[in-house]
Design an enzyme around this catalytic site. Structure first.
Site, short mmCIF file in Angstrom:
data_model
loop_
_atom_site.label_atom_id
_atom_site.label_comp_id
_atom_site.label_asym_id
_atom_site.label_seq_id
_atom_site.Cartn_x
_atom_site.Cartn_y
_atom_site.Cartn_z
N HIS A 160 -33.15 -8.24 36.37
CA HIS A 160 -34.21 -7.97 37.34
C HIS A 160 -33.67 -7.14 38.50
O HIS A 160 -32.45 -7.07 38.72
CB HIS A 160 -34.79 -9.30 37.84
CG HIS A 160 -35.70 -9.95 36.84
ND1 HIS A 160 -36.46 -11.05 37.10
CD2 HIS A 160 -35.98 -9.61 35.54
CE1 HIS A 160 -37.16 -11.39 36.02
NE2 HIS A 160 -36.88 -10.53 35.07
N GLU A 178 -33.65 -7.64 41.67
CA GLU A 178 -32.86 -8.39 42.65
C GLU A 178 -31.42 -8.58 42.16
O GLU A 178 -30.47 -8.47 42.96
CB GLU A 178 -33.47 -9.79 42.88
CG GLU A 178 -34.88 -9.80 43.45
CD GLU A 178 -35.94 -9.85 42.37
OE1 GLU A 178 -35.76 -9.17 41.33
OE2 GLU A 178 -36.94 -10.55 42.54
N CYS A 189 -39.02 -13.90 41.01
CA CYS A 189 -39.57 -14.76 39.95
C CYS A 189 -39.00 -16.17 40.08
O CYS A 189 -37.87 -16.37 40.49
CB CYS A 189 -39.27 -14.18 38.58
SG CYS A 189 -37.54 -14.29 38.12
N CYS A 237 -34.83 -15.51 39.70
CA CYS A 237 -34.29 -14.81 40.88
C CYS A 237 -34.42 -15.66 42.13
O CYS A 237 -33.55 -15.63 43.00
CB CYS A 237 -35.02 -13.49 41.08
SG CYS A 237 -34.62 -12.28 39.82
#
Lengths: 338, 338
Positions: free
Chosen positions: B53, B55, B105, B114
């Site tokens: 992701h 992040e 998420c 995350c």
């Protein structure tokens, strides 16, 4: 995404483009100040002739970021900003890198020398995109290196050259740009195409240029005023490009007091002016393509049926030099490559 | 230029757009990590479904900026990056602000949560542009706030919504975009318009979509292959929009092994697919304008005479949602407003 010298210089270049052409007769210049390796303190530009240079605006903002409540906030005059920073910097810039799109100026004119200011602030490094070719202002880098400030030349040089190009032309002969407004699919008729913001931008340019050239047919059909009323600016001198010298004297552009209007089909006249904007459509573009430095295309995000390039024999290719937004419209700067 | 939350969020949004549509079925998400107030450590995005992701990519890069020679450099797997950072962060992120275009998420799927990672790294603040509306992944902000991490929601929300919009449509019904390639003045014929880089980009999209729709006339005239060979990708399923069901079987698109081709004039069929690209010109655009979510206009910087919107009754207005470059060409994402 890499956060490197190119990244910071691109921020400086983009900031400078916001004031491109509006700084005439000065170059558009951008400057970014970064503390340590990646703390952005300021992203600034030179905004108009006579005003502070990009470096001065950026160094001032950078200092204010750490000293927000100092008197510097209220100082606008370049000489006084220089004086304040030289007196108060106290080593603040020693761990900073300065990114500047054009070599810092080395002479005192309407504003003091940027090279001299930077020399005294002693930043860690100065990264310069493009050399100053101007005989009076050049050699700022030398001035900095003489006191041991590390300089690097050539970061994003191509992009900085494109940014500097109008200034180079102003200094050698003429910079001539062609302004055209259209929809996404190239329609150029149908009443008002551009947004009010785009019109105001064009008026701001008219306020700066030495000469506005327009085709005779456009004058006869559109009966334009060609002034700069949206920005309360000066109506530029006009050259109507036409063999036929007869125009209705009632057309608005002839009625502006103290404006010179010439009607001529002699393109050599353009070279008597340093900064020329041509406003027109595809026919005039085809005729003048060899004479034009940049095209400024204002694109309104619409698709509609209308007058297009279909009656010309146009086959042009461009490089996109830069783009901005102005309100909902786009401005694209193009350099012809074919 | 103001260096504020909007500035950093815009960097995250622009980075995410580079992978827009290519992350299907995942959303395009961008993330920026800033130390103290303005030291940019990382600008990253989610690049493809199954990959880390945004992040995680950003937190990894941010950590590496200060710890360049750690083993983390070689770790690609999301679970292992999480594990490494949780074990080794040692308070490194405590003075950092994380800018993320979509709420982190809150669930473990192909990659770990995350919100859980950020919760353990304890940054100073998390600035979120848009709420996650997904029932499974939502409420990441709540998870962070429960452990006392300050969150701010809504910075550049409109821009983040435009970025997220394809994902919202994928989750509710179908996202349908119209791809058109043209010159600056809207010419759409004349052989190859776009650059090789732009063609490769279109092939990368074809590799991702569920359905490619094209008009019957285009198939008859251009005899296209409609595969993804430039990126060695999968040739998508094709719907030829045509009343007349008769086509020369020698046309290249029919000869791709294992590809389904349907010939139909039933537009409801589009709704059976989550991710649909339509390739066409002005005629088809006029016909389908009500069905299209975004237009992706690939503009080649040329002005030339040729087929344009002149035979249609088009009168469309758009908002420019985003733009990128691909090689010398531009990509403009448009949302119709009229």
């Amino acid at each position: 995404m890499k956060i490197d010298n190119d990244f910071f210089m691109k921020l400086a270049i983009d900031e400078a483009w916001k004031y491109q052409l509006l700084t005439y007769p000065n170059p558009a210049v951008g400057c970014v100040v970064v503390k340590n390796d990646s703390e952005i303190l300021a992203i600034e530009a030179h905004k108009e002739a006579g005003g502070a240079h990009a470096e001065v605006n950026a160094l001032k903002e950078a200092y204010l970021k750490y000293h927000p409540n100092t008197i510097l906030k209220t100082i606008k005059d370049s000489f006084k900003i220089h004086e304040y920073l030289i007196k108060n910097h106290n080593g603040f810039f020693n761990d900073c890198t300065i990114y500047v799109t054009l070599e810092p100026c080395n002479h005192v004119g309407k504003t003091p020398s940027c090279a001299n200011l930077i020399k005294q602030l002693k930043p860690k490094k100065v990264i310069i995109a493009h050399k100053d070719l101007n005989n009076v202002a050049k050699d700022g880098q030398k001035t900095l290196e003489e006191v041991g400030i590390k300089c690097e030349l050539g970061c994003m040089q191509k992009e900085a050259y494109d940014l500097l190009f109008p200034f180079i032309k102003w200094n050698s002969n003429s910079f001539i740009f062609y302004k055209m407004a259209q929809t996404l699919n190239g329609t150029i008729d149908g009443g008002k195409i551009s947004s009010n913001q785009a019109l105001a931008y064009v008026h701001a340019l008219r306020d700066k240029i030495d000469l506005l050239m327009i085709g005779g047919n456009s004058v006869r059909i559109d009966k334009p005023t060609l002034d700069a009323r949206f920005v309360a600016g000066r109506a530029p001198e006009v050259l109507i490009y036409s063999k036929n010298k007869v125009f209705e004297p009632s057309i608005a552009l002839f009625k502006i007091p103290n404006r010179k209007v010439t009607i001529s089909d002699d393109l050599f006249k353009l070279l008597d002016y340093k900064f020329v904007m041509i406003e027109g459509g595809y026919t005039l573009l085809e005729k003048l393509k060899e004479k034009i430095d940049y095209i400024m295309l204002i694109i309104s995000p619409k698709i509609k049926v209308g007058l297009n390039a279909i009656n010309e024999s146009l086959d042009l290719e461009f490089e996109i030099i830069h783009e901005n937004y102005v309100g909902p419209d786009k401005i694209v700067y193009l350099k012809r490559i074919k």
